[in-house]
Structure formats: C-alpha cells, structure tokens
Motif scaffolding. Structure first.
Motif: not given
Length: 152
Positions: A34-35, A37-45, A101-102, A116-122
């Motif tokens: 959560h932290s 995602v809140a501080t990350a910058i978005s970019a196209q990859g 990309v974040l 969701r898979f990459e960020l929240w699975l664990l």
C-alpha cells in the motif's frame, strides 16, 4: 491434565501461533505494498522478454514459470529494465505487450507491473492462510476448555 485435553490445547496453540505469525507477515506485506503504491510513479512499459525459471522440489517434481522482463523510461528520461517478481505458466504477458509500471522515483529499479497479481498476491496468501490457521487453532483451543464451552 489428561491426554484428551492436552493434545487439543497443544494443537490449538501451535495452529493459532503459526496462524498469527502468517497473518502479521501478510499484513506487513500489505502495508508495504500500500505504501509503495501510494508513493510510486506510473509509467508505460513494454514486455521485452519472458524469462523461463525452473525449479525442482525435494521429490524431483519440476515446475517452470515465465517472468516478464519490462523496459520503461523513468521521469528523468533514463531507460530502466527489470524482471517482475511474479511469474506464471502459461505466461500472463506476451513480448511487445504494453503494461503500466509503478516505480519508486528514488530507485527506478524498484519497479513492479501494476497488476493485482503482482502487487497483492503475497499479502493475500499470507493473510488468508494466517487467518485460517488462527481460526482453526482458536476453535480447537476454545473447545478444549470445558468452562468456555458452557459459557452462554
């Protein structure tokens, strides 16, 4: 204390303890995500490669998963390449596919595909297993105390 009471209390205590540890780890993973995602910058990859990672367990069973390799340009114009932590078989992405990309602006190599898979699975796995173990252990533990069962 007789054995009919001893086993459920030990079993319940161990399950509750292990479950609590897993739940806390899952919650910590979730708070960190959560932290991020809140501080990350978005970019196209762009997915530039799929790396096949294989592993063999102690029984000789082999499994393979594909980890996407992503290239993106951070806000300073520097191209960055990273391999995603999460992999799957069949591959969840294909070469040339555009993805969001974040990334951490201070450490662009600390990047993740925004899925969701990459960020929240664990966090989901650890918290779910932890709560399940804690619930099962707690029920067994409570049932091992006759005075608590008769409480109304």
């Amino acid at each position: 204390m007789n054995e009919d009471v001893m086993f459920p209390r030990i079993f319940g205590s161990i399950f509750t303890g292990i479950g609590s540890i897993f739940a806390v780890i899952g919650i910590i993973f979730g708070l960190n995500t959560h932290s991020f995602v809140a501080t990350a910058i978005s970019a196209q990859g762009t997915i530039i490669d799929l790396v096949l990672r294989s592993s063999t367990d102690s029984e000789g069973y082999s499994s393979s998963v594909y980890h996407p390799v992503v290239k993106f340009t951070d806000r300073s114009g520097e191209p960055t390449v990273f391999e995603a932590n999460a992999g799957s078989n069949p591959p969840a992405f294909s070469k040339g596919q555009q993805v969001e990309v974040l990334y951490n602006p201070q450490k662009p190599n600390s990047a993740m595909i925004n899925s969701r898979f990459e960020l929240w699975l664990l966090p989901i796995i650890f918290t779910s297993l932890g709560l399940t173990f804690t619930l099962i252990g707690g029920i067994v533990l409570i049932k091992s105390f006759p005075s608590l069962r008769s409480f109304k």
